[in-house]
Design a protein around this motif. Structure first.
Motif, PDB file in Angstrom:
ATOM      1  N   ASP A 236     -16.295  -8.017  60.953  1.00  0.00           N
ATOM      2  CA  ASP A 236     -16.698  -6.393  60.794  1.00  0.00           C
ATOM      3  C   ASP A 236     -15.789  -6.444  60.449  1.00  0.00           C
ATOM      4  O   ASP A 236     -15.362  -5.358  59.418  1.00  0.00           O
ATOM      5  CB  ASP A 236     -17.417  -5.744  62.122  1.00  0.00           C
ATOM      6  CG  ASP A 236     -18.298  -6.376  62.544  1.00  0.00           C
ATOM      7  OD1 ASP A 236     -19.473  -6.264  61.595  1.00  0.00           O
ATOM      8  OD2 ASP A 236     -19.145  -6.119  64.091  1.00  0.00           O
ATOM      9  N   ALA A 237     -14.745  -6.254  61.192  1.00  0.00           N
ATOM     10  CA  ALA A 237     -13.266  -5.645  60.451  1.00  0.00           C
ATOM     11  C   ALA A 237     -13.361  -6.419  58.821  1.00  0.00           C
ATOM     12  O   ALA A 237     -12.430  -5.860  57.964  1.00  0.00           O
ATOM     13  CB  ALA A 237     -11.939  -6.875  61.040  1.00  0.00           C
ATOM     14  N   ARG A 239     -15.662  -7.606  56.620  1.00  0.00           N
ATOM     15  CA  ARG A 239     -16.634  -7.082  55.879  1.00  0.00           C
ATOM     16  C   ARG A 239     -16.385  -5.283  55.524  1.00  0.00           C
ATOM     17  O   ARG A 239     -16.046  -4.680  54.451  1.00  0.00           O
ATOM     18  CB  ARG A 239     -17.930  -7.251  56.813  1.00  0.00           C
ATOM     19  CG  ARG A 239     -18.864  -6.225  55.774  1.00  0.00           C
ATOM     20  CD  ARG A 239     -20.191  -5.562  56.543  1.00  0.00           C
ATOM     21  NE  ARG A 239     -19.802  -4.633  57.821  1.00  0.00           N
ATOM     22  CZ  ARG A 239     -20.857  -3.762  58.415  1.00  0.00           C
ATOM     23  NH1 ARG A 239     -21.980  -4.719  58.746  1.00  0.00           N
ATOM     24  NH2 ARG A 239     -20.262  -3.522  59.483  1.00  0.00           N
ATOM     25  N   ASN A 240     -15.600  -4.636  56.579  1.00  0.00           N
ATOM     26  CA  ASN A 240     -15.034  -2.923  55.991  1.00  0.00           C
ATOM     27  C   ASN A 240     -14.300  -3.424  55.138  1.00  0.00           C
ATOM     28  O   ASN A 240     -13.925  -2.664  54.288  1.00  0.00           O
ATOM     29  CB  ASN A 240     -14.445  -3.043  57.457  1.00  0.00           C
ATOM     30  CG  ASN A 240     -15.936  -2.303  58.513  1.00  0.00           C
ATOM     31  OD1 ASN A 240     -16.932  -2.515  58.132  1.00  0.00           O
ATOM     32  ND2 ASN A 240     -15.866  -2.212  59.842  1.00  0.00           N
ATOM     33  N   PHE A 243     -15.496  -3.919  51.717  1.00  0.00           N
ATOM     34  CA  PHE A 243     -16.267  -2.264  51.241  1.00  0.00           C
ATOM     35  C   PHE A 243     -15.309  -1.692  51.263  1.00  0.00           C
ATOM     36  O   PHE A 243     -15.431  -0.971  50.172  1.00  0.00           O
ATOM     37  CB  PHE A 243     -17.609  -2.347  53.024  1.00  0.00           C
ATOM     38  CG  PHE A 243     -18.282  -2.974  52.610  1.00  0.00           C
ATOM     39  CD1 PHE A 243     -18.975  -3.939  51.716  1.00  0.00           C
ATOM     40  CD2 PHE A 243     -19.021  -2.759  54.191  1.00  0.00           C
ATOM     41  CE1 PHE A 243     -20.022  -4.558  51.303  1.00  0.00           C
ATOM     42  CE2 PHE A 243     -20.409  -3.641  53.628  1.00  0.00           C
ATOM     43  CZ  PHE A 243     -20.945  -4.546  52.289  1.00  0.00           C
ATOM     44  N   ALA A 244     -14.158  -1.762  51.716  1.00  0.00           N
ATOM     45  CA  ALA A 244     -13.028  -0.750  51.353  1.00  0.00           C
ATOM     46  C   ALA A 244     -12.166  -0.938  50.405  1.00  0.00           C
ATOM     47  O   ALA A 244     -12.266  -0.235  48.930  1.00  0.00           O
ATOM     48  CB  ALA A 244     -12.279  -0.364  52.412  1.00  0.00           C
ATOM     49  N   ARG A 258     -24.871   0.629  47.653  1.00  0.00           N
ATOM     50  CA  ARG A 258     -25.759   1.377  48.233  1.00  0.00           C
ATOM     51  C   ARG A 258     -26.613   2.022  48.508  1.00  0.00           C
ATOM     52  O   ARG A 258     -27.685   2.252  49.404  1.00  0.00           O
ATOM     53  CB  ARG A 258     -24.192   2.410  49.229  1.00  0.00           C
ATOM     54  CG  ARG A 258     -24.500   2.770  50.560  1.00  0.00           C
ATOM     55  CD  ARG A 258     -23.525   3.615  50.839  1.00  0.00           C
ATOM     56  NE  ARG A 258     -23.459   5.227  50.488  1.00  0.00           N
ATOM     57  CZ  ARG A 258     -22.896   6.003  50.761  1.00  0.00           C
ATOM     58  NH1 ARG A 258     -22.043   6.311  51.442  1.00  0.00           N
ATOM     59  NH2 ARG A 258     -22.370   7.227  49.742  1.00  0.00           N
TER      60      ARG A 258
END
Length: 297
Positions: A236-237, A239-240, A243-244, A258
């Motif tokens: 998740d980290a 992926r975030n 995305f960031a 999105r």
């Protein structure tokens, strides 16, 4: 001719008297010569013997080793544990004169009478000897000394009958039926108690193994869950972070992506009804020039 006729009956009578005065003693027998019921002589050696014809008679007795089965009798040893004993004895006639005086008979009748009296003697001796020892001594395999003691105790009384007891044997030694049933019940209860103890110990061991397995399962599951949460958190980290980075590189593209994702999830097969305002931000990209040209196609 007259002389021959006279002598012939005399010769016949003499021959008959001579033959009746001779008897054979079998090697398996003893013979007693009686005259008017009184003992005249005793013939123990096999072969020919003589007696007075008509006046004396011969009575024969068995000189072989005889056997007598003692009726089962109940004895009580020192430990008060009643037992049923089945025995037999081997004996022989040693004094035919004394034997005749004791039994008052001859032949098979004398043997039967002597056997009955011998049975009483053996029963009394068996009770006396076996009553002076414990049941363990009687039931043991080494009981030859007890049988010898029974024989020695019965020997003097048997001699009064003109008999010699050669051997006494215990054929069978058992508990009475009621005691046997009680013993079997006690043995069964002991075995059932031992089985219950084994079952209890087995259940206890099974509980320990089961508890250890459950603890191991929880530990493995907890460790796997922890590892999966760590891996999921790292993913998740990451992926975030992606995305960031993508949002920072092109904010418009990120919003577009999105929106497409939202359209993909909302406009599925079966979702045929949607209630929202036409000027909602949800349709911004559908109403744009790019979205309209794509819809027209």
């Amino acid at each position: 001719m007259k002389k021959t006729t006279f002598l012939l009956p005399i010769v016949v009578i003499v021959l008959a008297a001579a033959l009746s005065s001779v008897f054979i003693v079998d090697e398996r027998q003893k013979a007693m010569v009686l005259q008017f019921g009184r003992v005249v002589s005793i013939k123990e050696e096999p072969g020919l013997a003589f007696k007075l014809p008509l006046i004396q008679e011969v009575v024969r007795y068995d000189d072989r080793i005889l056997s007598r089965d003692v009726d089962p009798l109940e004895v009580t040893p020192l430990d008060d544990r009643r037992l049923v004993v089945d025995a037999f004895a081997r004996y022989r006639i040693t004094s035919v004169e004394q034997f005749r005086e004791a039994t008052g008979a001859s032949g098979d009748q004398a043997i039967s009478t002597a056997g009955t009296r011998l049975d009483s003697i053996l029963r009394a001796s068996t009770r006396e000897i076996l009553g002076s020892v414990t049941s363990g001594d009687i039931l043991s395999s080494d009981r030859a000394a007890l049988m010898q003691r029974i024989r020695d105790a019965a020997f003097p009384e048997a001699q009064k009958l003109g008999l010699e007891i050669i051997d006494v044997r215990l054929k069978r030694t058992d508990l009475p039926r009621q005691n046997l049933d009680a013993t079997f019940a006690r043995m069964r209860a002991e075995r059932e108690r031992a089985a219950a103890d084994e079952i209890a110990r087995g259940n206890e061991a099974a509980q320990r193994v089961r508890a250890q397995a459950d603890r191991t399962r929880v530990e493995i599951t907890s460790d796997a869950t922890r590892q999966s949460e760590i891996t999921r958190g790292e993913a998740d980290a990451r992926r975030n972070a992606i995305f960031a980075d993508a949002y920072g590189a092109d904010e418009e593209f990120f919003r577009f992506y999105r929106s497409l994702t939202a359209y993909q999830k909302a406009l599925l097969s079966g979702n045929s009804t949607m209630v929202m305002s036409p000027d909602s931000e949800f349709f911004d990209y559908l109403k744009s020039d790019q979205g309209a040209s794509r819809a027209a196609e």
